[in-house]
Design an enzyme around this catalytic site. Structure first.
Site, PDB file in Angstrom:
ATOM      1  N   SER A  23      14.005  25.984  32.782  1.00 34.93           N
ATOM      2  CA  SER A  23      15.288  26.703  33.706  1.00 34.93           C
ATOM      3  C   SER A  23      15.819  25.825  34.484  1.00 34.93           C
ATOM      4  O   SER A  23      16.727  26.012  35.193  1.00 34.93           O
ATOM      5  CB  SER A  23      14.446  27.811  34.629  1.00 34.93           C
ATOM      6  N   ASN A 110       4.362  29.082  42.460  1.00 40.12           N
ATOM      7  CA  ASN A 110       4.997  30.428  42.808  1.00 40.12           C
ATOM      8  C   ASN A 110       5.434  30.661  44.206  1.00 40.12           C
ATOM      9  O   ASN A 110       6.573  31.305  44.402  1.00 40.12           O
ATOM     10  CB  ASN A 110       4.008  31.492  42.394  1.00 40.12           C
ATOM     11  N   THR A 155      46.286  61.561  47.878  1.00 39.44           N
ATOM     12  CA  THR A 155      45.189  62.052  47.275  1.00 39.44           C
ATOM     13  C   THR A 155      45.091  62.723  45.955  1.00 39.44           C
ATOM     14  O   THR A 155      46.250  63.070  45.395  1.00 39.44           O
ATOM     15  CB  THR A 155      44.487  63.370  48.296  1.00 39.44           C
ATOM     16  N   HIS A 156      44.391  62.554  45.025  1.00 40.21           N
ATOM     17  CA  HIS A 156      44.467  62.742  43.477  1.00 40.21           C
ATOM     18  C   HIS A 156      45.494  61.888  43.001  1.00 40.21           C
ATOM     19  O   HIS A 156      46.334  62.211  42.237  1.00 40.21           O
ATOM     20  CB  HIS A 156      44.793  64.114  43.289  1.00 40.21           C
ATOM     21  N   SER A 277      54.138  36.300  30.653  1.00 41.70           N
ATOM     22  CA  SER A 277      53.554  37.098  29.298  1.00 41.70           C
ATOM     23  C   SER A 277      54.055  35.872  28.125  1.00 41.70           C
ATOM     24  O   SER A 277      55.130  35.211  28.193  1.00 41.70           O
ATOM     25  CB  SER A 277      54.118  38.352  28.806  1.00 41.70           C
ATOM     26  N   LYS A 283      58.242  39.668  31.974  1.00 44.92           N
ATOM     27  CA  LYS A 283      56.617  39.988  32.739  1.00 44.92           C
ATOM     28  C   LYS A 283      56.384  39.184  33.654  1.00 44.92           C
ATOM     29  O   LYS A 283      56.359  37.965  33.631  1.00 44.92           O
ATOM     30  CB  LYS A 283      55.568  40.198  31.525  1.00 44.92           C
ATOM     31  N   ASN A 285      52.814  39.598  35.578  1.00 46.41           N
ATOM     32  CA  ASN A 285      51.595  40.379  35.684  1.00 46.41           C
ATOM     33  C   ASN A 285      50.528  39.973  36.741  1.00 46.41           C
ATOM     34  O   ASN A 285      50.335  38.927  37.080  1.00 46.41           O
ATOM     35  CB  ASN A 285      50.816  40.191  34.028  1.00 46.41           C
ATOM     36  N   GLU A 290      43.702  41.804  38.652  1.00 44.06           N
ATOM     37  CA  GLU A 290      42.916  42.451  37.336  1.00 44.06           C
ATOM     38  C   GLU A 290      41.634  41.625  37.194  1.00 44.06           C
ATOM     39  O   GLU A 290      40.792  42.208  36.719  1.00 44.06           O
ATOM     40  CB  GLU A 290      43.938  42.390  36.033  1.00 44.06           C
ATOM     41  N   GLN A 322      11.724  34.250  36.288  1.00 42.46           N
ATOM     42  CA  GLN A 322      12.267  33.261  36.132  1.00 42.46           C
ATOM     43  C   GLN A 322      13.865  33.679  35.748  1.00 42.46           C
ATOM     44  O   GLN A 322      14.986  33.023  35.833  1.00 42.46           O
ATOM     45  CB  GLN A 322      12.163  32.236  35.067  1.00 42.46           C
ATOM     46  N   LYS A 325      17.058  34.249  38.332  1.00 42.62           N
ATOM     47  CA  LYS A 325      18.356  33.446  39.030  1.00 42.62           C
ATOM     48  C   LYS A 325      19.685  33.335  38.472  1.00 42.62           C
ATOM     49  O   LYS A 325      20.445  33.381  39.388  1.00 42.62           O
ATOM     50  CB  LYS A 325      17.652  32.063  39.093  1.00 42.62           C
TER      51      LYS A 325
HETATM   52  N1  ARG Z   1      10.909  28.247  36.961  1.00 41.62           N
HETATM   53  C1  ARG Z   1       9.952  29.210  37.717  1.00 41.62           C
HETATM   54  C2  ARG Z   1      10.783  30.358  37.941  1.00 41.62           C
HETATM   55  O1  ARG Z   1      11.925  30.257  38.125  1.00 41.62           O
HETATM   56  C3  ARG Z   1       8.959  28.675  38.723  1.00 41.62           C
HETATM   57  C4  ARG Z   1       7.655  29.279  38.650  1.00 41.62           C
HETATM   58  C5  ARG Z   1       6.976  28.891  37.803  1.00 41.62           C
HETATM   59  N2  ARG Z   1       5.659  29.361  37.886  1.00 41.62           N
HETATM   60  C6  ARG Z   1       4.820  29.479  36.978  1.00 41.62           C
HETATM   61  N3  ARG Z   1       3.485  29.555  37.304  1.00 41.62           N
HETATM   62  N4  ARG Z   1       4.915  29.350  35.747  1.00 41.62           N
HETATM   63  O2  ARG Z   1      10.106  31.584  38.309  1.00 41.62           O
END
Ligand code: ARG
Length: 460
Positions: A23, A110, A155-156, A277, A283, A285, A290, A322, A325
């Site tokens: 990661s 963890n 409205t609408h 455009s 144009k 835009n 958007e 994981q 993220k």
């Molecule tokens: N990279 C892991 C995560 O984002 C970190 C925690 C990993 N813990 C483990 N026991 N493998 O969750």
């Protein structure tokens, strides 16, 4: 490379597996949180005599140097070290050897990843709140300049009653106030220290969690270790608050897109927030509006992604987590791009007051006021509604407006009418007559603007 957890393994991981489960490609952005978290942890370990104080001092000093080196772009991370936590620890050990190996005492990745993610999220909530505050300030300033700029309220998407541009803008300001409050609320629940929860069942070391919480600026410490390492509801809450905010931005953008069309011509967006455009020379835009409208989709998507990732997970930590993220980070990045673009886009747009006023005068936006005038002469509202309905039909057939009918034409439908009806149905009068809290009249709007200003000045 020997993994930090490699003791019970006889084979190394497949190289594609390394790539698959790493990661570092996305969690490296939490290096600052990871290092400051580790520094506080090491200081606490030293203070509690869990590791020798001299070792804690060396760890803290070296972590500080690593932080500086990362800031200076001198360090490249290694995919084989999986994530930001193990990358930093590996670098630490490579610099100070055995002393560095003491850092991870009484801690697990963890609770470490939960800590980093909470610290990062807290920082970003504060950043986003600043951007929302800027937007609210711009809306209030714009509103102050447009308390007498009349346009149709819809409205609408059918013209309904005249309002002012200030009133319309302040409607959005209220939505962003609630968005801001939702962020403050999310912040409170994110502001809880998970470190000390270990892998899932805390630790046998005499950790001082309050010390760490204070060092890292957490208001509280978590009450249950299994909860602390395995829930990500603070991420869900943030992305949910951001989704609601994107929905508000998206609706506003939709209006700007409509308003800048030739058909409405209520506003013209600045050249800096428009594009041309490649084929049609005429144009201009509203691409930025958007894009913001479009980007709401990806933020909602991240909310669904997060909820779905978490829904089947048994306690406590699972590697599925994981996957929290990238969505979280992208939702944050997206909102942080959209807010300033949007704020500048509305700050620089040109308001076509005449076109707004002409539109407000057409489309019978004063029909309710005409009916209310009859009620004030003693006619029951349902009868008044019907009389004005017939007058509107008459106007449509004769391609005219209520304002332009002669008194004789009025009286042909109801003898109650006299010349004071004209005064009551002027669009300006329609707006001014609604001088109540939450209404569009100038005085009511000015009061709302003053209250908003006091609210904005008190923020942060
Ligand atoms: N990279 C892991 C995560 O984002 C970190 C925690 C990993 N813990 C483990 N026991 N493998 O969750």
């Amino acid at each position: 490379m020997q993994k930090l957890w490699g003791g019970r393994f006889t084979k190394s991981t497949d190289s594609f597996t390394d790539h698959f489960h790493s990661s570092i490609g996305f969690d490296s952005r939490m290096y600052h949180e990871d290092i400051t978290g580790s520094m506080a942890h090491a200081q606490m370990l030293g203070k509690q005599n869990i590791i020798p104080q001299e070792d804690a001092d060396i760890i803290v000093k070296t972590l500080g140097e690593i932080l500086e080196d990362i800031d200076a772009g001198k360090i490249s991370f290694d995919e084989k070290a999986e994530d930001i936590h193990m990358n930093i620890e590996t670098i630490l050990i490579s610099r100070i050897g055995d002393v560095g190996k003491r850092l991870h005492t009484g801690r697990s990745r963890n609770d470490q990843v939960a800590l980093d993610t909470r610290m990062y999220t807290k920082k970003e909530i504060t950043e986003i709140q600043k951007l929302v505050k800027n937007l609210m300030q711009e809306l209030n300033t714009l509103a102050a300049a447009h308390t007498e700029t009349i346009l149709p309220g819809y409205t609408h998407l059918q013209r309904a009653q005249p309002v002012t541009l200030a009133h319309h803008l302040l409607a959005y300001l209220e939505m962003f106030k609630r968005d801001y409050a939702r962020l403050s609320d999310t912040y409170k629940r994110t502001d809880v220290l998970p470190l000390g929860s270990g892998a899932l069942a805390t630790t046998t070391y005499p950790l001082d969690r309050f010390f760490v919480a204070k060092k890292l600026g957490f208001a509280e410490i978590s009450a249950n270790s299994m909860d602390a390492v395995s829930d990500r509801d603070f991420c869900v809450e943030l992305v949910s608050a951001l989704s609601i905010m994107m929905m508000h931005l998206s609706r506003f953008c939709e209006e700007l897109i409509l308003w800048s069309s030739h058909e409405f011509h209520f506003i013209e967006l600045d050249d800096a927030y428009s594009t041309g455009s490649s084929i049609m020379p005429q144009k201009k835009n509203p691409d930025m509006a958007e894009l913001i409208r479009g980007k709401s989709g990806r933020v909602y998507g991240h909310l669904m992604g997060l909820l779905t990732t978490l829904k089947g997970l048994p306690l406590a930590y699972n590697k599925d987590m994981q996957e929290d993220k990238e969505g979280l980070f992208d939702a944050i990045d997206t909102v942080k791009m959209c807010l300033p673009v949007f704020t500048n886009m509305i700050a620089t747009m040109t308001v076509q007051k005449d076109a707004m006023l002409q539109a407000a005068k057409g489309g019978f936006t004063n029909a309710t006021d005409a009916a209310d005038w009859l009620v004030k002469q003693g006619v029951a509202f349902r009868d008044a509604h019907s009389i004005i309905g017939r007058l509107v039909l008459y106007c449509i057939e004769h391609q005219t407006n209520l304002d332009d009918l002669s008194l004789a034409e009025y009286r042909a439908i109801s003898p109650v009418f006299d010349e004071t009806v004209y005064e009551a149905i002027g669009v300006k009068q329609c707006v001014e007559a609604r001088n109540v809290i939450g209404g569009p009249a100038k005085a009511a709007t000015e009061q709302a603007i003053a209250q908003n200003q006091a609210y904005l000045s008190a923020l942060m």
